[in-house]
Design a protein around this motif. Structure first.
Motif, PDB file in Angstrom:
ATOM      1  N   ARG A  28       0.838  -1.285  -0.051  1.00 30.17           N
ATOM      2  CA  ARG A  28       0.097  -0.025  -0.063  1.00 30.17           C
ATOM      3  C   ARG A  28       0.902   1.191  -0.050  1.00 30.17           C
ATOM      4  O   ARG A  28       1.717   1.457   0.928  1.00 30.17           O
ATOM      5  CB  ARG A  28      -0.880   0.069   1.185  1.00 30.17           C
ATOM      6  CG  ARG A  28      -1.806   1.273   1.215  1.00 30.17           C
ATOM      7  CD  ARG A  28      -2.722   1.103   2.049  1.00 30.17           C
ATOM      8  NE  ARG A  28      -3.678   0.349   1.820  1.00 30.17           N
ATOM      9  CZ  ARG A  28      -4.903   0.532   0.960  1.00 30.17           C
ATOM     10  NH1 ARG A  28      -5.186   1.548   0.447  1.00 30.17           N
ATOM     11  NH2 ARG A  28      -5.857  -0.332   1.046  1.00 30.17           N
ATOM     12  N   SER A  30       0.934   5.489  -0.069  1.00 27.22           N
ATOM     13  CA  SER A  30       0.121   6.499   0.281  1.00 27.22           C
ATOM     14  C   SER A  30       0.602   7.821   0.390  1.00 27.22           C
ATOM     15  O   SER A  30       2.025   7.718   0.441  1.00 27.22           O
ATOM     16  CB  SER A  30      -0.733   6.278   1.370  1.00 27.22           C
ATOM     17  OG  SER A  30      -0.231   6.039   2.523  1.00 27.22           O
ATOM     18  N   ASP A  46      -0.636  -4.417   3.260  1.00 29.93           N
ATOM     19  CA  ASP A  46      -2.170  -4.590   3.642  1.00 29.93           C
ATOM     20  C   ASP A  46      -2.868  -5.394   2.851  1.00 29.93           C
ATOM     21  O   ASP A  46      -2.328  -5.954   1.751  1.00 29.93           O
ATOM     22  CB  ASP A  46      -2.678  -3.041   3.121  1.00 29.93           C
ATOM     23  CG  ASP A  46      -4.214  -2.757   3.736  1.00 29.93           C
ATOM     24  OD1 ASP A  46      -4.412  -3.761   4.272  1.00 29.93           O
ATOM     25  OD2 ASP A  46      -4.522  -1.723   3.824  1.00 29.93           O
ATOM     26  N   ASP A  53     -10.102   2.037  -3.724  1.00 27.75           N
ATOM     27  CA  ASP A  53      -8.782   1.915  -3.885  1.00 27.75           C
ATOM     28  C   ASP A  53      -8.534   1.535  -5.528  1.00 27.75           C
ATOM     29  O   ASP A  53      -9.348   1.046  -6.059  1.00 27.75           O
ATOM     30  CB  ASP A  53      -8.048   0.769  -2.913  1.00 27.75           C
ATOM     31  CG  ASP A  53      -7.873   1.123  -1.667  1.00 27.75           C
ATOM     32  OD1 ASP A  53      -7.879   2.417  -1.416  1.00 27.75           O
ATOM     33  OD2 ASP A  53      -7.667   0.110  -0.875  1.00 27.75           O
ATOM     34  N   GLU A  55      -5.949  -0.276  -7.819  1.00 30.87           N
ATOM     35  CA  GLU A  55      -5.107  -1.560  -7.676  1.00 30.87           C
ATOM     36  C   GLU A  55      -4.263  -1.805  -8.857  1.00 30.87           C
ATOM     37  O   GLU A  55      -4.738  -1.741 -10.165  1.00 30.87           O
ATOM     38  CB  GLU A  55      -5.807  -2.726  -7.359  1.00 30.87           C
ATOM     39  CG  GLU A  55      -4.881  -3.987  -6.930  1.00 30.87           C
ATOM     40  CD  GLU A  55      -5.658  -5.128  -6.181  1.00 30.87           C
ATOM     41  OE1 GLU A  55      -4.687  -6.086  -5.983  1.00 30.87           O
ATOM     42  OE2 GLU A  55      -6.787  -5.131  -6.350  1.00 30.87           O
ATOM     43  N   VAL A  64      -1.626  -1.043  -3.994  1.00 29.58           N
ATOM     44  CA  VAL A  64      -3.026  -0.458  -3.665  1.00 29.58           C
ATOM     45  C   VAL A  64      -2.729   0.990  -3.285  1.00 29.58           C
ATOM     46  O   VAL A  64      -1.768   1.341  -2.615  1.00 29.58           O
ATOM     47  CB  VAL A  64      -4.002  -1.115  -2.835  1.00 29.58           C
ATOM     48  CG1 VAL A  64      -4.391  -2.377  -3.487  1.00 29.58           C
ATOM     49  CG2 VAL A  64      -3.201  -1.418  -1.492  1.00 29.58           C
ATOM     50  N   ASP A  66      -5.074   4.677  -2.461  1.00 30.64           N
ATOM     51  CA  ASP A  66      -6.476   5.184  -2.127  1.00 30.64           C
ATOM     52  C   ASP A  66      -6.552   6.240  -3.178  1.00 30.64           C
ATOM     53  O   ASP A  66      -5.667   6.811  -3.553  1.00 30.64           O
ATOM     54  CB  ASP A  66      -6.518   5.743  -0.593  1.00 30.64           C
ATOM     55  CG  ASP A  66      -5.466   6.987  -0.386  1.00 30.64           C
ATOM     56  OD1 ASP A  66      -5.754   8.072  -0.607  1.00 30.64           O
ATOM     57  OD2 ASP A  66      -4.343   6.493   0.193  1.00 30.64           O
TER      58      ASP A  66
END
Length: 108
Positions: A28, A30, A46, A53, A55, A64, A66
């Motif tokens: 993940r 971010s 995660d 999300d 992917e 992934v 957000d």
């Protein structure tokens, strides 16, 4: 899309193996407010994919992101360095107008 260099792929696979994580775990990526340039990168494993999300899979690594972070990370390559000038993951982000010296934060 978010891409992964060969060095980053090898390091992610080793970290997953060392932590005994199965294939349900994804990387993940971010972005959060903070750091010396205003925004900072975060990486973690995660096993949950949320409805909004994004992917991606590159070189067998599932990533992934957000939706809010994807706005900052679109087109970014995740890389890894183990050289004398710094060790760790770093982001080759075409959206960043400025980065800090350590590469952990950026601004757009």
């Amino acid at each position: 899309m978010i891409t992964v260099s060969d060095k980053a792929k090898d390091k992610v696979l080793k970290l997953k193996q060392d932590a005994q994580l199965d294939d349900t775990f994804r990387l993940r990526a971010s972005v959060a407010g903070g750091g010396c340039s205003g925004l900072s990168y975060n990486l973690d494993f995660d096993d949950e994919v949320k409805p909004m999300d994004q992917e991606f899979e590159d070189k067998g690594i599932k990533v992934v992101v957000d939706m809010k972070s994807f706005l900052y990370l679109a087109g970014t390559e995740l890389d890894f360095s183990d050289g004398l000038n710094g060790k760790g993951f770093f982001f080759n982000n075409p959206n960043a107008s400025r980065t800090c010296g350590c590469g952990d934060s950026f601004s757009v």
